[in-house]
Design an enzyme around this catalytic site. Structure first.
Site, PDB file in Angstrom:
ATOM      1  N   HIS A 133     -30.043  26.726  20.882  1.00  0.00           N
ATOM      2  CA  HIS A 133     -29.103  26.891  19.782  1.00  0.00           C
ATOM      3  C   HIS A 133     -27.811  26.149  20.115  1.00  0.00           C
ATOM      4  O   HIS A 133     -27.307  26.255  21.229  1.00  0.00           O
ATOM      5  CB  HIS A 133     -28.830  28.394  19.609  1.00  0.00           C
ATOM      6  CG  HIS A 133     -27.797  28.712  18.583  1.00  0.00           C
ATOM      7  ND1 HIS A 133     -26.736  29.556  18.829  1.00  0.00           N
ATOM      8  CD2 HIS A 133     -27.667  28.314  17.294  1.00  0.00           C
ATOM      9  CE1 HIS A 133     -25.999  29.673  17.738  1.00  0.00           C
ATOM     10  NE2 HIS A 133     -26.553  28.932  16.797  1.00  0.00           N
TER      11      HIS A 133
ATOM     12  N   HIS B 148     -20.635  15.600  21.590  1.00  0.00           N
ATOM     13  CA  HIS B 148     -20.638  14.593  22.650  1.00  0.00           C
ATOM     14  C   HIS B 148     -21.309  13.335  22.131  1.00  0.00           C
ATOM     15  O   HIS B 148     -22.417  13.378  21.616  1.00  0.00           O
ATOM     16  CB  HIS B 148     -21.356  15.124  23.886  1.00  0.00           C
ATOM     17  CG  HIS B 148     -20.715  16.369  24.405  1.00  0.00           C
ATOM     18  ND1 HIS B 148     -19.544  16.347  25.115  1.00  0.00           N
ATOM     19  CD2 HIS B 148     -21.037  17.670  24.268  1.00  0.00           C
ATOM     20  CE1 HIS B 148     -19.197  17.585  25.415  1.00  0.00           C
ATOM     21  NE2 HIS B 148     -20.082  18.410  24.899  1.00  0.00           N
TER      22      HIS B 148
END
Ligand SMILES: *[C@@H]1O[C@H](CO)[C@@H](O)[C@H](O)[C@H]1NC(C)=O
Length: 299
Positions: free
Chosen positions: A54, A100
């Site tokens: 998750h 990211h």
């Protein structure tokens, strides 16, 4: 007839076609181990349980980062056996960001290094970002698009998916779902809830009571695959709507085999008594997620 003869002569006399043809037919490579198990090569994609992370992007080693749901990055998650990555993306400086920047490239690097693995990506699109204009080029740039599986029947019933071995042999071993905005304009970006139902998310009840919470489309619940949201939240400020954060302190128990199997069991009556396809966890490096998933796969 004319057409057939032309095709035949093209095949027979064109040396380049012959060169491409012969090695292909005489040297078909078949996967013998799929997602770590020989047995899974013969099993339909829709009849496999996958460990999921998750908010896979939201990894941080900083214990004071309240938004984090994972402690290890996506490469480490994949090495731990995670085969479904979930996460949200946002626009920043005109680009799609997954927290990211190199996220999808790390996924691609893992796939290249592990040619016998099938990986599912389930992303959410809360800002309604354009699928053809932004999502597709992002997958294209990461190199993932050409590995993406494109189903022939849409939506695909749970029992109608090809085997993992077939997907691996064809090099189509990434399945991409988006929770909203996937309108069919990009063939490999599939509308999640037409294919998968989920039980409630952000549970604060460690018993994870199951019901079909989100589902869509023409197929019945048992013809969908299903995901269990097996991540426990705790209320940081229990007034008003509160502030839910992922419960790191209970992760060892939540991600234990018995908690996961009990949750899977509670959902099975909505899934023709089958195991869930996706077991989505926070803190995948904690507990026994991979062991629980192996049990659900019958190992
Ligand atoms: C796969 O099929 C077996 C046999 O019917 C069943 O017990 C199992 O729950 C199925 N798993 C999934 C994820 O569908």
């Amino acid at each position: 007839m004319q057409f057939k003869l032309t095709l035949l002569s093209t095949l027979l006399f064109s040396s380049s076609a012959l060169a491409a043809w012969v090695p292909w037919s005489s040297n078909v490579k078949r996967a013998t181990v799929c997602n770590g198990r020989a047995e899974l090569c013969r099993r339909s994609y829709g009849n496999v349980t996958y460990l999921g992370a998750h908010n896979s992007f939201a990894s941080s080693t900083n214990p004071f980062s309240l938004a984090r749901t994972q402690e290890v990055d996506v490469t480490a998650q994949l090495r731990l056996g995670v085969r479904m990555l979930q996460g949200q993306a946002h626009m920043k400086d005109g680009q799609l960001r997954f927290c990211h920047t190199y996220y999808l490239r790390k996924v691609k690097a893992f796939l290249d290094a592990n040619p016998g693995e099938v990986v599912t990506l389930i992303f959410t699109n809360p800002e309604g970002i354009s699928v053809p204009r932004v999502w597709k080029p992002t997958f294209d740039n990461s190199g993932i698009s050409r590995l993406a599986f494109v189903p022939t029947s849409r939506p695909t019933k749970r029992n109608d998916w090809p085997t993992l071995g077939n997907m691996i042999d064809r090099g189509k071993r990434v399945v991409v779902f988006l929770d909203s905005g996937a309108d069919g304009s990009v063939d490999f970006i599939l509308p999640e809830f037409d294919y998968i139902w989920e039980d409630p998310f952000s549970s604060t009840d460690k018993n994870f009571p199951c019901r079909v919470d989100r589902i869509r489309g023409p197929l019945s619940a048992p013809d969908h695959m299903n995901m269990i949201n097996h991540n426990l939240n705790t209320n940081l400020i229990p007034i008003g709507d509160g502030v839910l954060i992922s419960d790191r302190a209970s992760a060892e128990t939540t991600n234990g085999v018995s908690s996961i199997l009990a949750h899977a069991n509670g959902c099975s009556r909505f899934a023709a008594n089958r195991a869930p396809n996706f077991v989505m966890l926070d803190w995948v490096n904690v507990g026994q997620g991979a062991a629980a998933v192996a049990r659900l796969n019958g190992f």
